[in-house]
Design an enzyme around this catalytic site. Structure first.
Site, PDB file in Angstrom:
ATOM      1  N   HIS B 121       0.859  -1.180   0.000  1.00 59.35           N
ATOM      2  CA  HIS B 121       0.000   0.000   0.000  1.00 59.35           C
ATOM      3  C   HIS B 121       0.905   1.243   0.000  1.00 59.35           C
ATOM      4  O   HIS B 121       1.998   1.205   0.568  1.00 59.35           O
ATOM      5  CB  HIS B 121      -0.833  -0.052   1.290  1.00 59.35           C
ATOM      6  CG  HIS B 121      -1.911   0.983   1.394  1.00 59.35           C
ATOM      7  ND1 HIS B 121      -1.679   2.277   1.767  1.00 59.35           N
ATOM      8  CD2 HIS B 121      -3.254   0.893   1.199  1.00 59.35           C
ATOM      9  CE1 HIS B 121      -2.822   2.944   1.811  1.00 59.35           C
ATOM     10  NE2 HIS B 121      -3.795   2.136   1.462  1.00 59.35           N
ATOM     11  N   ASP B 198       3.075  -4.410   8.005  1.00 63.58           N
ATOM     12  CA  ASP B 198       1.873  -3.602   7.867  1.00 63.58           C
ATOM     13  C   ASP B 198       0.683  -4.550   7.987  1.00 63.58           C
ATOM     14  O   ASP B 198       0.377  -5.300   7.061  1.00 63.58           O
ATOM     15  CB  ASP B 198       1.906  -2.914   6.500  1.00 63.58           C
ATOM     16  CG  ASP B 198       0.576  -2.260   6.140  1.00 63.58           C
ATOM     17  OD1 ASP B 198      -0.378  -2.362   6.929  1.00 63.58           O
ATOM     18  OD2 ASP B 198       0.503  -1.647   5.059  1.00 63.58           O
ATOM     19  N   GLN B 201      -4.504  -5.037   6.883  1.00 63.48           N
ATOM     20  CA  GLN B 201      -5.484  -6.011   6.413  1.00 63.48           C
ATOM     21  C   GLN B 201      -5.417  -7.323   7.191  1.00 63.48           C
ATOM     22  O   GLN B 201      -6.389  -8.057   7.266  1.00 63.48           O
ATOM     23  CB  GLN B 201      -5.264  -6.304   4.921  1.00 63.48           C
ATOM     24  CG  GLN B 201      -5.476  -5.109   4.007  1.00 63.48           C
ATOM     25  CD  GLN B 201      -6.920  -4.656   3.952  1.00 63.48           C
ATOM     26  OE1 GLN B 201      -7.840  -5.446   4.181  1.00 63.48           O
ATOM     27  NE2 GLN B 201      -7.126  -3.384   3.692  1.00 63.48           N
ATOM     28  N   LYS B 224     -10.587  -0.928  10.347  1.00 61.15           N
ATOM     29  CA  LYS B 224     -10.737  -2.137   9.524  1.00 61.15           C
ATOM     30  C   LYS B 224     -11.127  -3.342  10.384  1.00 61.15           C
ATOM     31  O   LYS B 224     -11.262  -4.446   9.889  1.00 61.15           O
ATOM     32  CB  LYS B 224      -9.433  -2.439   8.794  1.00 61.15           C
ATOM     33  CG  LYS B 224      -8.853  -1.223   8.074  1.00 61.15           C
ATOM     34  CD  LYS B 224      -8.314  -1.540   6.714  1.00 61.15           C
ATOM     35  CE  LYS B 224      -7.530  -0.370   6.161  1.00 61.15           C
ATOM     36  NZ  LYS B 224      -7.932   0.019   4.821  1.00 61.15           N
ATOM     37  N   CYS B 362      -4.692   2.448  -3.774  1.00 61.97           N
ATOM     38  CA  CYS B 362      -3.430   2.903  -3.168  1.00 61.97           C
ATOM     39  C   CYS B 362      -2.299   1.912  -3.388  1.00 61.97           C
ATOM     40  O   CYS B 362      -1.396   1.796  -2.545  1.00 61.97           O
ATOM     41  CB  CYS B 362      -3.596   3.173  -1.676  1.00 61.97           C
ATOM     42  SG  CYS B 362      -4.574   4.605  -1.312  1.00 61.97           S
TER      43      CYS B 362
END
Ligand SMILES: Cc1ncc(COP(=O)(O)O)c(C=O)c1O
Ligand SMILES: Cc1ncc(COP(=O)(O)O)c(C=O)c1O
Lengths: 140, 404, 404, 140
Positions: B121, B198, B201, B224, B362
């Site tokens: 991302h 990261d 998600q 999220k 993104c």
């Protein structure tokens, strides 16, 4: 040659026949498909309109006091929409374009049926058309 | 197992009408919807104990401080973190990554190299580009293969002695692919490189244990995870966080201020300058409670069912191409139909009340890799149903037909 | 005029009991309470149009984006700002100050000097100390006089040609003193120095017009303005903001990303990396609406009445000393009683259900200036009443008596 | 010498007499005032306990296998509280202190009547006392 207002009224009338959004979309898609080819060498960054998710190019030329617009997009619905704008504005004097009151977009319900990102893109297009008109007016 | 219709009652937004039809929300990878329990936690805060925290002696401030710190405990438990002070509350994943990228400025030199992947991302690319620009260090990129997965062989050969850091997403927001981060971390550690994952998600779809992963830094966003906007957390091993300079200056993050000398507070406060998103952090705690009450195992297996069902159904559409159609993935499907522009499909789906995301998500490098302007991305959550998927697949067919 | 009892009905928390007595909330300078209209705006967002913004084509995303951008318009109108793109949403005052302090790193050298005042909040001191440490520039301090006001003569003599920036709060959170910022700005501009005003306390109590002030940067927090936690804004003149590098890297703040070259987006997006506090920003808009529906003129004059009443009543207490007891101030009173430690007074007041703040209020230099460990700070808002002040003053008397 | 538990029980009994919070506070205040003077040269940073809004100093000495605690604070209520702790723990062996089950704080309702910041300060104090005990035990 019809006036900008007459052309808008015509579009409004046409759209009045549609029963629902899918007919409107279908019409835009068909319009998009029939928009004349746009020269590849006009697909340059300076012709690109910001604020659209798809790419929209708008090119103009000025002859005999009249502006001719050409446009293209990589998305077909955008192309249909901009073809409406080209139809309305192309072939007019800068003054006419600047004075024109653009009301067909709401009248045909495009602003509510298009997602707002699209509607913003549409606004950007109208803005860009007016910017061209201002520039050519200054040149006269 | 999951009783999806019962769960849906917790989400007020799911009974909303869009363009006169029922909303079908398939944009969960952008942001998840919020159950009433979490909404109520926010209202409850403002109605009953809204107050600035940590420095207050009065009862409201004490209540707010305790509830705020309770979320830290919940994050610790849920993510298998050793110490609460290793958890920094942020305004989201992007903020967490930037705390680290800014902190590394003095620790990185022009001889050093950093690794990211081609599927990151922008939030996990741009901060490192900015860091490289400031320090002269070099950014190397793990390429992705045609099936969308990382080229691990390439990764191994990129892992040279100069590589100080590896920045990798747990799960690709565009492709849904779950990366082999345990392997990636172990390889990096064997090379004495540190790893930031990261987890924007990853955190939402299965349970993870950060201690077992042995990851150096992990970041995620509450929005999220059925939580509120404007909140996230950064996990870092305490010796690493201690060695970093503070990010922002302000209240809370100092223990002593004079014009001659200012001393910074201990972790986690050192990185939590200013009044935080108090209501948001507290509601994030409720969101974790909520998801745990459903159970991450249940969520994972149910979402897998939805994914498989949707993948199969979509594949029957002529000319439909799925990017990253592999086994190891979460319930995210990125696709295009023929040469239709994704925004054309998306606009028509919206008329059917179906919310998907279209565009680059993104992740411009992925689009460049596959040479496409974007994709249509449908992402499913544990509150979506098979019949929503049927309607969605049907709408894609209709859209494709309309576009000719 | 203000109908305070009607207004109080908007604030659910004000009917709360603390230690079996009615809550009397006099800690408004730390954070203001939240009217039901603002709480409902948050719920409404999550119940009806929660969605990630700006990049979405679907209806929810469009609604969320429009409401989010509406707040930018409201801030523009309310604060007399020329362009919406001069408004950056932040997570609060501290964040806003740090955007600037980080942005100035490359623009400041060891020859340059910066000015702060002795009455600044730590959030408006520490970032500049950190900046000076990185750049070798020098931090100079405007001293305060015995009455708590800034020594403007000293300021004038500090304003030498090397001074590039002046950082000053609009209103002191500890003393309540309103600084002559128009004069301070004009003097700075005459010296070619730029001015950042910390408006955390100013924005909540009277209406300001930033264009008329001609201030270069202004920062504030929503949570002091009846808004939610985790939101604030930074105003900057567009040419100045354009000249600064971006703060955080991430989604939203770029227009083009490749591994060779990344282009930053235009203002305001350049400074708004990542998913923002969407619900919070929208609720901030409702908070501005709410306060404007009451009217800032009404708020200002009513709060002045409360301040005068409380000041007079407190002064009758033997040995009670008010710090910064001057004419130009908002409804904040910092005081001590005899040699009693402020935390002793505060603890006893809490037993009476009265919430005040005790300690240094993140302004340690003020405490050092007056050579005290801290103060008791009572801060009144437009929803406080005279009878609350009576109970408060009475409780201070009792506390002082208990402490002997 | 009474055991740590006996001393705690005594305090609990004393507090049982109080009707409301104000009597408890008054008692703590009085205790604070009567706590013996603390040598100025012991008011050093290493004796300072973190986590209190007021300053709290705790000093200890070790003789004949027994720890003597002295304490002071610039706030009188804190001083009263810590004087209770000194009363309970001072004069005991490290082992006794480490084994002790501290229950009087809740029993006298101090944890609910003190604001939590204070209660946290109190926890810091108890922690510091145990740390001293561990250190002295290691020395033996
Ligand atoms: C004058 C002043 N500046 C800065 C701040 C910091 O604001 P925030 O904590 O919302 O970032 C405050 C709030 O305490 C303040 O009163
Ligand atoms: C993989 C990944 N990384 C980072 C982010 C950025 O998260 P946020 O916008 O919450 O900071 C996202 C969310 O879009 C994401 O999916």
């Amino acid at each position: 040659m019809e006036s900008i207002q007459q052309k808008q009224d015509q579009i409004i009338e046409e759209f009045n026949f549609f029963q629902d959004w899918s007919e409107k979309y279908q019409y835009l898609i068909d319009l998009g498909k029939t928009l004349p080819e746009f020269a590849e060498n006009n697909k340059i960054d300076s012709n690109l309109i910001k604020g659209c998710q798809s790419k929209v190019w708008l090119n103009s030329s000025f002859n005999d006091n009249i502006i001719i617009f050409e446009a293209d997009s990589d998305a077909i619905i955008s192309k249909g929409i901009i073809s409406l704008l080209v139809k309305v504005f192309s072939g007019h004097k800068p003054e006419e374009i600047l004075e024109a009151n653009i009301n067909f977009i709401e009248k045909i319900g495009l602003d509510s049926h298009l997602s707002q990102t699209r509607a913003n893109g549409l606004l950007s297009m109208v803005k860009q058309i007016k910017i061209y008109a201002i520039a050519y007016q200054a040149k006269q | 197992m999951i009783d999806v219709y019962k769960i849906r009652e917790d989400f007020p937004i799911l009974s909303k009408k869009i363009n006169n039809t029922d909303l079908i929300y398939l944009d969960n990878a952008a942001t998840s919807q919020t159950p009433i329990q979490v909404i109520d936690a926010i209202s409850d805060y403002y109605k009953n104990y809204n107050s600035n925290i940590h420095r207050g002696l009065h009862s409201l401030s004490v209540d707010a401080t305790n509830k705020f710190e309770e979320t830290r405990l919940k994050v610790k438990e849920h993510f298998g973190i050793a110490h609460t002070h290793e958890i920094i509350f942020t305004s989201g994943t992007t903020h967490g990554i930037n705390i680290i990228s800014s902190g590394l400025e003095k620790m990185i030199s022009s001889k050093d190299e950093l690794i990211v992947s081609e599927m990151e991302h922008h939030s996990n690319i741009v901060p490192w580009q900015m860091l490289c620009e400031k320090t002269g260090s070099k950014l190397k990129v793990i390429p992705i293969k045609d099936d969308g997965t990382l080229n691990i062989d390439e990764y191994k050969s990129l892992l040279t002695p100069n590589v100080k850091f590896v920045f990798i997403n747990h799960v690709s927001n565009t492709l849904g692919i779950v990366n082999p981060i345990k392997e990636i971390i172990d390889l990096a550690h064997a090379n004495k490189s540190q790893v930031l994952v990261d987890g924007a998600q990853g955190a939402a779809h299965f349970k993870i244990n950060l201690s077992e992963l042995d990851v150096d830094y992990y970041v995620a966003s509450a929005h999220k995870l059925c939580g509120p906007t404007g909140v996230g957390f950064l996990y870092g091993k305490s010796d690493l966080l201690n060695s970093l300079p503070p990010y922002q200056g302000g209240g809370e993050m100092i223990s002593n201020v004079t014009f001659n000398k200012t001393e910074y507070a201990d972790l986690p406060h050192k990185f939590e300058a200013g009044t935080p998103n108090i209501a948001g952090v507290i509601a994030f705690g409720s969101a974790l409670d909520y998801m745990n009450s459903i159970g991450f195992d249940n969520i994972e297996s149910y979402e897998k069912t939805l994914l498989d069902y949707a993948t199969e159904s979509l594949k029957k559409i002529t000319n439909l191409k799925i990017y990253g159609d592999i086994e190891e993935k979460i319930s995210v499907i990125s696709f295009n139909v023929g040469n239709h522009h994704p925004s054309d499909i998306g606009s028509i789906l919206d008329q059917f009340g179906i919310a998907v995301r279209t565009g680059q998500h993104c992740t411009q490098p992925i689009m460049d890799r596959f040479n496409i302007p974007g994709t249509v991305r449908a992402s499913f959550s544990f509150y979506n149903t098979k019949s929503e998927i049927d309607l969605f697949v049907d709408a894609v067919k209709k859209a494709s037909k309309m576009l000719g």
